[in-house]
Design a protein around this motif. Sequence first.
Motif, PDB file in Angstrom:
ATOM      1  N   LEU A 270       0.972  -1.106  -0.117  1.00 30.05           N
ATOM      2  CA  LEU A 270      -0.024   0.085   0.044  1.00 30.05           C
ATOM      3  C   LEU A 270       0.886   1.126  -0.051  1.00 30.05           C
ATOM      4  N   LEU A 271       1.828   1.111   0.776  1.00 30.11           N
ATOM      5  CA  LEU A 271       2.757   2.498   0.819  1.00 30.11           C
ATOM      6  C   LEU A 271       3.480   2.602  -0.589  1.00 30.11           C
ATOM      7  N   ALA A 272       3.927   1.428  -1.058  1.00 29.21           N
ATOM      8  CA  ALA A 272       4.401   1.562  -2.419  1.00 29.21           C
ATOM      9  C   ALA A 272       3.524   2.200  -3.706  1.00 29.21           C
ATOM     10  N   ALA A 273       2.387   2.054  -3.471  1.00 29.35           N
ATOM     11  CA  ALA A 273       1.114   2.429  -4.436  1.00 29.35           C
ATOM     12  C   ALA A 273       0.949   3.887  -4.210  1.00 29.35           C
ATOM     13  N   LEU A 274       0.882   4.323  -2.816  1.00 22.72           N
ATOM     14  CA  LEU A 274       0.874   5.583  -2.550  1.00 22.72           C
ATOM     15  C   LEU A 274       1.924   6.509  -3.213  1.00 22.72           C
ATOM     16  N   LEU A 275       3.029   5.926  -2.930  1.00 26.09           N
ATOM     17  CA  LEU A 275       4.148   6.642  -3.832  1.00 26.09           C
ATOM     18  C   LEU A 275       4.185   6.796  -5.113  1.00 26.09           C
ATOM     19  N   ASP A 276       3.770   5.900  -5.860  1.00 28.28           N
ATOM     20  CA  ASP A 276       3.670   5.790  -7.478  1.00 28.28           C
ATOM     21  C   ASP A 276       2.278   6.017  -8.009  1.00 28.28           C
ATOM     22  N   ASP A 277       1.402   6.494  -6.922  1.00 24.86           N
ATOM     23  CA  ASP A 277       0.108   7.377  -7.307  1.00 24.86           C
ATOM     24  C   ASP A 277      -0.926   6.301  -7.731  1.00 24.86           C
ATOM     25  N   ARG A 278      -0.843   4.831  -7.586  1.00 28.67           N
ATOM     26  CA  ARG A 278      -1.836   4.007  -7.731  1.00 28.67           C
ATOM     27  C   ARG A 278      -2.957   4.211  -6.580  1.00 28.67           C
ATOM     28  N   LEU A 279      -2.519   4.807  -5.381  1.00 25.51           N
ATOM     29  CA  LEU A 279      -3.364   5.273  -4.459  1.00 25.51           C
ATOM     30  C   LEU A 279      -3.240   6.603  -4.304  1.00 25.51           C
ATOM     31  N   ASP A 280      -4.551   7.452  -4.157  1.00 24.13           N
ATOM     32  CA  ASP A 280      -4.618   8.684  -4.258  1.00 24.13           C
ATOM     33  C   ASP A 280      -4.591   9.542  -3.009  1.00 24.13           C
ATOM     34  N   ILE A 281      -5.368   9.159  -2.076  1.00 21.69           N
ATOM     35  CA  ILE A 281      -5.568  10.005  -0.886  1.00 21.69           C
ATOM     36  C   ILE A 281      -5.339   9.215   0.475  1.00 21.69           C
TER      37      ILE A 281
ATOM     38  N   GLU B  31       5.656  10.720  11.102  1.00 19.17           N
ATOM     39  CA  GLU B  31       6.531   9.631  11.377  1.00 19.17           C
ATOM     40  C   GLU B  31       6.993   8.903  10.216  1.00 19.17           C
ATOM     41  N   PHE B  32       6.278   8.724   9.194  1.00 19.74           N
ATOM     42  CA  PHE B  32       6.703   8.120   7.969  1.00 19.74           C
ATOM     43  C   PHE B  32       7.850   9.038   7.333  1.00 19.74           C
ATOM     44  N   VAL B  33       7.433  10.311   7.359  1.00 17.62           N
ATOM     45  CA  VAL B  33       8.612  11.359   6.811  1.00 17.62           C
ATOM     46  C   VAL B  33       9.853  11.140   7.561  1.00 17.62           C
ATOM     47  N   GLN B  34       9.750  11.178   8.833  1.00 13.69           N
ATOM     48  CA  GLN B  34      10.884  11.055   9.736  1.00 13.69           C
ATOM     49  C   GLN B  34      11.732   9.761   9.485  1.00 13.69           C
ATOM     50  N   GLN B  35      11.070   8.683   9.144  1.00  9.96           N
ATOM     51  CA  GLN B  35      11.750   7.433   8.862  1.00  9.96           C
ATOM     52  C   GLN B  35      12.044   7.270   7.496  1.00  9.96           C
ATOM     53  N   GLY B  36      11.830   8.330   6.741  1.00 13.52           N
ATOM     54  CA  GLY B  36      12.467   8.330   5.297  1.00 13.52           C
ATOM     55  C   GLY B  36      11.639   7.435   4.253  1.00 13.52           C
ATOM     56  N   LYS B  37      10.422   7.271   4.761  1.00 18.38           N
ATOM     57  CA  LYS B  37       9.342   6.523   3.968  1.00 18.38           C
ATOM     58  C   LYS B  37       8.508   7.325   2.956  1.00 18.38           C
ATOM     59  N   LEU B  38       8.368   8.540   3.174  1.00 15.27           N
ATOM     60  CA  LEU B  38       7.758   9.546   2.133  1.00 15.27           C
ATOM     61  C   LEU B  38       8.204  10.818   2.575  1.00 15.27           C
ATOM     62  N   SER B  39       8.127  11.884   1.498  1.00 18.71           N
ATOM     63  CA  SER B  39       8.773  13.124   1.728  1.00 18.71           C
ATOM     64  C   SER B  39       7.577  14.006   2.268  1.00 18.71           C
ATOM     65  N   ILE B  40       7.696  15.101   3.027  1.00 18.50           N
ATOM     66  CA  ILE B  40       6.666  15.943   3.463  1.00 18.50           C
ATOM     67  C   ILE B  40       5.833  16.389   2.507  1.00 18.50           C
ATOM     68  N   GLU B  41       6.445  16.743   1.297  1.00 17.77           N
ATOM     69  CA  GLU B  41       5.867  17.349   0.223  1.00 17.77           C
ATOM     70  C   GLU B  41       4.677  16.127  -0.497  1.00 17.77           C
ATOM     71  N   THR B  42       5.135  15.078  -0.396  1.00 18.85           N
ATOM     72  CA  THR B  42       4.188  13.879  -0.529  1.00 18.85           C
ATOM     73  C   THR B  42       3.128  13.824   0.357  1.00 18.85           C
ATOM     74  N   LEU B  43       3.348  13.805   1.697  1.00 11.46           N
ATOM     75  CA  LEU B  43       2.382  13.958   2.715  1.00 11.46           C
ATOM     76  C   LEU B  43       1.652  14.858   2.322  1.00 11.46           C
ATOM     77  N   VAL B  44       1.896  16.289   2.256  1.00 15.16           N
ATOM     78  CA  VAL B  44       0.959  17.393   1.864  1.00 15.16           C
ATOM     79  C   VAL B  44       0.096  17.001   0.540  1.00 15.16           C
ATOM     80  N   ARG B  45       0.552  16.362  -0.485  1.00  9.54           N
ATOM     81  CA  ARG B  45      -0.227  15.967  -1.667  1.00  9.54           C
ATOM     82  C   ARG B  45      -1.308  15.218  -1.535  1.00  9.54           C
ATOM     83  N   LYS B  46      -1.063  14.047  -0.680  1.00 12.12           N
ATOM     84  CA  LYS B  46      -1.994  13.013  -0.358  1.00 12.12           C
ATOM     85  C   LYS B  46      -2.787  13.328   0.559  1.00 12.12           C
TER      86      LYS B  46
END
Length: 449
Positions: free
Chosen positions: A299-310, A346-361
């Motif tokens: 699910l996290l991988a799909a969030l990052l490549d935009d298969r998951l939207d929100i 916390e995902f941002v702090q762990q390097g799993k996604l960027s804060i810019e991606t967080l705001v986008r999603k």
Amino acid sequence: MVRILLLNAKVVNEGNTYETDLLVVDGYIAQIAPNLSGQHADQIIDAKGNYLLPGIIDDQVHFREPGLTHKATIRTESRAAVAGGVTTFMEMPNTVPNALTQELLADKYAIAARSSMANYSFFMGASNDNLAEVLRTDPRTVCGVKVFMGSSTGSMLVDDEHVLNELFRESPMLIATHCEDEATIRANTEYYRATYGDTATAALHPLIRNEAACLTSSSLAVELARRHNTRLHILHISTADELPLFTGTADRPVSLQDKRITNEVCVHHLWYDSRDYEQLGNQIKCNPAIKEAHHKEALLAALLDDRLDIIATDHAPHTWDEKQQSYWQAPSGLPLVQHPLLMMLEFVQQGKLSIETLVRKMCHAPADCFRIEKRGYIREGYWADLVLVDVNQPTTVSKQNLFYQCGWSPLEGHTFDATVTHTIVSGELVYQNGAFLAERAGKRIFFNR
């Protein structure tokens, strides 16, 4: 005319992070520029280099009012929401009575107008026998139509194939679906009841509400949407099995705003996995179920490549006593709307996604997906829905700092690295350093449709 001036903020917006000042005038963002300290303001907030984000938009919550107010109310849960940086919510129709008529839907809007701290919209509910009523819904003033294509309460399960076909063919507005196949769940329930009886625990939940139940129902929703070119939004995707139904960045021919089939993933399906039932049991019993660890990784991988939207919460509070019942009797759902931003930071702090991606999603994508007017971005002329976060000030979740009426959270005892320090809703500073500064500030949101 209320003027709020934010100085030295590290704005995260539209893929960029930069330090600037921001002036709010009479509810709207009036100016974004450096060196605004000379501007007159009624309230001045020195952000001191902390992150300033658009307010989080949560497209799926259950605030329980009317009819289930022993669990929660719009007032209590919207306060919890803004304490966590959620400035806008869209609430589901399975209250009591179910919001299956325009009059009952209007009643919920009236309650929110009197009591909501956050901005709000409500889904119109669909059933097997209210199609004509659903088609009266105004796409500009209501976020969407909610269809339970799986187990629900009351009369909200839509399992009549003819009705589903007509709804997808006739609806002029977004249809949001809960996708779990009822026949699969019933067969699994019968088997595990016979096998385990009263010794059953929440660890069986992902086996009963399994991958096949999700995929069967989601596939049907996608097939119906493609057949009729329906605007479909599938809620709380929980399995890797469903991901091939959706396209990612490389395959997307249109912007998210114009995409016909969209979806969401919930924070708990990214955060927990089936190993957590041993410690948390019924606290994390929810529909669809939290499943094995490989699903949350997919699910996290799909969030990052935009298969998951929100990213959303599906906030669904129950009383502690209700959750302490046996597995078969304990209701499904968990309270989350106060902490989705901290969870994803916390995902941002762990390097799993960027804060810019967080705001986008969590901000831009819900606004684009639902076509919300003038919200979800930090732009001059937009409503000032803003949240200020100190990423160097820890927050430990405890009963003492929870604002849910139910008074508990599965996150109790967890320490986040960040703290939400200020929340502005529709241009009003409503929350600051643990205190509420207003009784209500939320406004009804509208849609460009």
